[in-house]
Design a protein around this motif. Sequence first.
Motif, PDB file in Angstrom:
ATOM      1  N   ALA A   9      59.929 -22.745  51.540  1.00  0.00           N
ATOM      2  CA  ALA A   9      59.417 -21.343  51.281  1.00  0.00           C
ATOM      3  C   ALA A   9      60.657 -20.120  51.098  1.00  0.00           C
ATOM      4  N   ARG A  36      47.177 -19.758  48.559  1.00  0.00           N
ATOM      5  CA  ARG A  36      47.134 -18.473  48.770  1.00  0.00           C
ATOM      6  C   ARG A  36      45.874 -17.708  48.586  1.00  0.00           C
ATOM      7  N   HIS A  87      50.455 -12.103  48.434  1.00  0.00           N
ATOM      8  CA  HIS A  87      51.679 -12.034  49.105  1.00  0.00           C
ATOM      9  C   HIS A  87      51.722 -11.192  50.438  1.00  0.00           C
ATOM     10  N   SER A  89      51.727 -10.326  54.377  1.00  0.00           N
ATOM     11  CA  SER A  89      52.069 -11.444  55.490  1.00  0.00           C
ATOM     12  C   SER A  89      50.981 -12.098  56.322  1.00  0.00           C
ATOM     13  N   ASP A  92      50.683 -15.115  54.068  1.00  0.00           N
ATOM     14  CA  ASP A  92      51.860 -15.990  54.590  1.00  0.00           C
ATOM     15  C   ASP A  92      51.471 -16.772  55.983  1.00  0.00           C
ATOM     16  N   SER A  96      49.775 -21.739  55.792  1.00  0.00           N
ATOM     17  CA  SER A  96      50.001 -23.287  56.091  1.00  0.00           C
ATOM     18  C   SER A  96      48.753 -24.038  56.917  1.00  0.00           C
ATOM     19  N   ARG A 151      64.437 -12.431  50.759  1.00  0.00           N
ATOM     20  CA  ARG A 151      62.649 -11.972  50.869  1.00  0.00           C
ATOM     21  C   ARG A 151      62.715 -10.552  51.329  1.00  0.00           C
ATOM     22  N   ARG A 155      60.141  -7.239  50.787  1.00  0.00           N
ATOM     23  CA  ARG A 155      59.239  -6.749  51.638  1.00  0.00           C
ATOM     24  C   ARG A 155      59.918  -5.815  52.885  1.00  0.00           C
ATOM     25  N   LEU A 166      59.877 -17.709  58.591  1.00  0.00           N
ATOM     26  CA  LEU A 166      60.073 -18.956  57.507  1.00  0.00           C
ATOM     27  C   LEU A 166      60.251 -19.992  58.176  1.00  0.00           C
ATOM     28  N   ARG A 169      57.027 -21.277  59.166  1.00  0.00           N
ATOM     29  CA  ARG A 169      56.265 -21.972  58.005  1.00  0.00           C
ATOM     30  C   ARG A 169      56.770 -23.315  57.579  1.00  0.00           C
TER      31      ARG A 169
END
Length: 206
Positions: A9, A36, A87, A89, A92, A96, A151, A155, A166, A169
């Motif tokens: 990621a 997503r 995209h 959070s 995100d 998974s 990232r 953001r 991260l 994930r």
Amino acid sequence: MIVTIDGVAASGKSSVSSGVARALGIPYVSSGLLYRAATLLGLEAGVDLHDAPALLALLDNHAPRLEPLAEGNRVWSGTRELTDALHSSRVDAGVSVVAVLPELRAWVDAQLRALPEPFVAEGRDMGTNVFPHAGAKFYLTASPRIRAERRARERPEDIPAIEAALVRRDAKDQVQSAPAPDAQVIDTGPLTLEGVIGVILEGLGE
Ligand code: C5P
């Protein structure tokens, strides 16, 4: 001809894939956007993200489709564009859960295999499961801190929080995220975006 670019990621896969695709004059395909899209539709409908049959029913109804362009992929559900909402959070954090469901992986794989060649395919398992016969395969890595710093420029969140998310994930994605044995692994940490694109184009003999 299919070129696969897999990686962890926030390793820069989309920007790198877009750059490579533009240099080659072909589209790139961002497989993560389909996971997503399934997650977003599930969240919006209030469906339990572990519930594969409920998610597949939603996908049947909304039929999200990927538009692979070299400049950036877009996702549509009918005339509604989902791209900008993919995209967050919230997506995100949920994606998974959806991505470990075999039924959802089969749905994404079928969408991808129906796309006309040539293209650059970007994701986690493009070189291993989806396109094992791809002409060239690459795998991008970088430390969690470097990825979080990159990232954070996109953001409004602080670096330690992004880094922790991260790492969580990465752990959840581990099963589908192994590099293909015949992939060239590139540590993007010390490289600029142009540097990574250059290494790949060199690997392709361009
Ligand atoms: O690449 P991106 O961060 O957009 O992918 C979102 C999520 O989709 C990943 O964290 C992973 O859970 C899932 N994914 C996957 N297999 C792929 C692409 C993405 O499991 N080929």
